[in-house]
Design an enzyme around this catalytic site. Structure first.
Site, PDB file in Angstrom:
ATOM      1  CE  LYS A  70      -0.007   7.046   0.586  1.00 32.12           C
ATOM      2  NZ  LYS A  70       0.330   5.742   0.907  1.00 32.12           N
TER       3      LYS A  70
ATOM      4  CG  HIS B  40       6.367   7.604   0.054  1.00 36.83           C
ATOM      5  ND1 HIS B  40       5.472   6.463  -0.383  1.00 36.83           N
ATOM      6  CD2 HIS B  40       5.513   8.060   1.468  1.00 36.83           C
ATOM      7  CE1 HIS B  40       4.778   6.248   0.672  1.00 36.83           C
ATOM      8  NE2 HIS B  40       4.644   7.021   1.552  1.00 36.83           N
TER       9      HIS B  40
ATOM     10  CD  GLU C 209       2.705   4.968  -1.600  1.00 36.35           C
ATOM     11  OE1 GLU C 209       2.379   6.065  -2.102  1.00 36.35           O
ATOM     12  OE2 GLU C 209       2.154   4.269  -0.764  1.00 36.35           O
TER      13      GLU C 209
ATOM     14  CD  GLU D 236       6.014   6.656   5.497  1.00 35.65           C
ATOM     15  OE1 GLU D 236       5.161   6.878   6.072  1.00 35.65           O
ATOM     16  OE2 GLU D 236       6.375   6.434   4.415  1.00 35.65           O
TER      17      GLU D 236
ATOM     18  N   GLY E 172      -3.891   7.425   4.481  1.00 32.68           N
ATOM     19  CA  GLY E 172      -5.059   7.424   4.325  1.00 32.68           C
ATOM     20  C   GLY E 172      -5.930   8.107   5.524  1.00 32.68           C
TER      21      GLY E 172
HETATM   22  C1  PEP Z   1       2.106   7.090   3.779  1.00 27.14           C
HETATM   23  O1  PEP Z   1       1.583   7.293   2.777  1.00 27.14           O
HETATM   24  O2  PEP Z   1       3.299   7.365   4.003  1.00 27.14           O
HETATM   25  C2  PEP Z   1       1.325   6.064   4.865  1.00 27.14           C
HETATM   26  C3  PEP Z   1       2.221   5.912   5.884  1.00 27.14           C
HETATM   27  O3  PEP Z   1       0.457   5.681   4.414  1.00 27.14           O
HETATM   28  P1  PEP Z   1      -0.716   4.963   5.336  1.00 27.14           P
HETATM   29  O4  PEP Z   1      -0.951   5.850   6.695  1.00 27.14           O
HETATM   30  O5  PEP Z   1      -2.057   5.051   4.588  1.00 27.14           O
HETATM   31  O6  PEP Z   1      -0.245   3.714   5.695  1.00 27.14           O
END
Ligand code: PEP
Length: 259
Positions: free
Chosen positions: A15, A99, A101, A171, A239
């Site tokens: 990120k 993604h 975000e 996700e 993370g």
């Molecule tokens: C991501 O950035 O796609 C993600 C799944 O983040 P996290 O593992 O922090 O939930």
């Protein structure tokens, strides 16, 4: 639907974190800790400004480099954007596309994501297409409808011959960065659905061979049970990929430890 071998892939999405120096050091630490006999793939997705440092740090390893986004245009007056050719030039083999975000904060639509998919494929980048439902959508029983719409949108007009290398990351938005992971069964169920949609759109061969990653609070202490699921072919990790020791444990997951 898990009868053929799909090479697992563990991807780290860094990120908008880390300086050039920090990204290079993290990549070097991961490279150092990798099992030399690792049979599956590892992908690092740093910010654009850190691509070069990470490329240098992972040289000679089996790790691949990815961007976190890509522009659909080849070149021109698109301030702030980075083209597929520029990413290839910077050493990327993959591009994360869609993604959550990007969808939520930068208002990317399925149409935009489709254009990015086409541009990435045309240039020879492997897309890591992200899809997933919000908590509200899950609670109102819309998960499968959302996944179907996102898949239809992302793949619209892309012929089957062009999708052989595409990777899909399921996700659930409610699990990203929240510490709430989908249960292995929830993830497995969604992955089966994604594979069925892949079959509907492109046929059985694609459905059996496409790699579907799980993303959403994957950690060193839950990766084994997730990877023990037959339709989970890897993980997209946020993370936990920022800490070398934790990410190395994720990379070296051990489904055999799951009872
Ligand atoms: C991501 O950035 O796609 C993600 C799944 O983040 P996290 O593992 O922090 O939930």
């Amino acid at each position: 639907m898990a009868s053929i071998h799909r090479t697992p892939l563990i991807a780290g999405n860094w990120k908008m974190h880390l300086t050039v120096k920090e990204a290079g050091e993290l990549a070097a630490a991961i490279k150092k800790g990798l099992d030399p006999d690792l049979k599956h793939e590892v992908l690092l997705a740093p910010t654009f400004t850190n691509l070069h440092a990470v490329k240098e740090a992972i040289a000679g390893s089996k790790m691949f480099l990815s961007s976190q986004d890509v522009c659909w245009e080849e070149k021109g007056a698109f301030t702030g954007a980075v083209s597929p050719a520029q990413l290839l030039d910077a050493g990327c083999t993959h591009a994360i596309i869609g993604h959550s975000e990007r969808r939520k904060i930068f208002l990317e639509t399925d149409e935009v994501i489709n254009k990015k998919m086409k541009a990435a494929i045309k240039a020879g980048l492997t897309p890591v297409l992200c899809i997933g439902e919000t908590l509200e959508e899950r609670e109102s029983q819309k998960t499968y409808r959302v996944l179907e719409t996102q898949l239809n949108g992302a793949f619209a007009g892309i012929p089957v011959l062009d999708v052989a290398k595409v990777i899909i990351a399921y996700e659930p938005v409610w699990a990203i960065g929240t510490g709430k992971t989908a249960t292995p069964q929830q993830a497995q169920d969604a992955h089966i659905f994604v594979r069925r949609q892949a079959e509907r759109i492109y046929g059985k061969d694609f459905a059996l061979s496409v790699r579907v990653l799980y993303g959403g609070s994957v950690k060193a202490d839950n990766v084994d049970e997730l990877m023990a699921q037959p339709d989970i072919d890897g993980a997209l990790v946020g993370g936990e990929s920022l800490k070398a020791d934790k990410f190395l444990r994720v990379i070296h997951y051990q489904p055999a430890l799951v009872r």
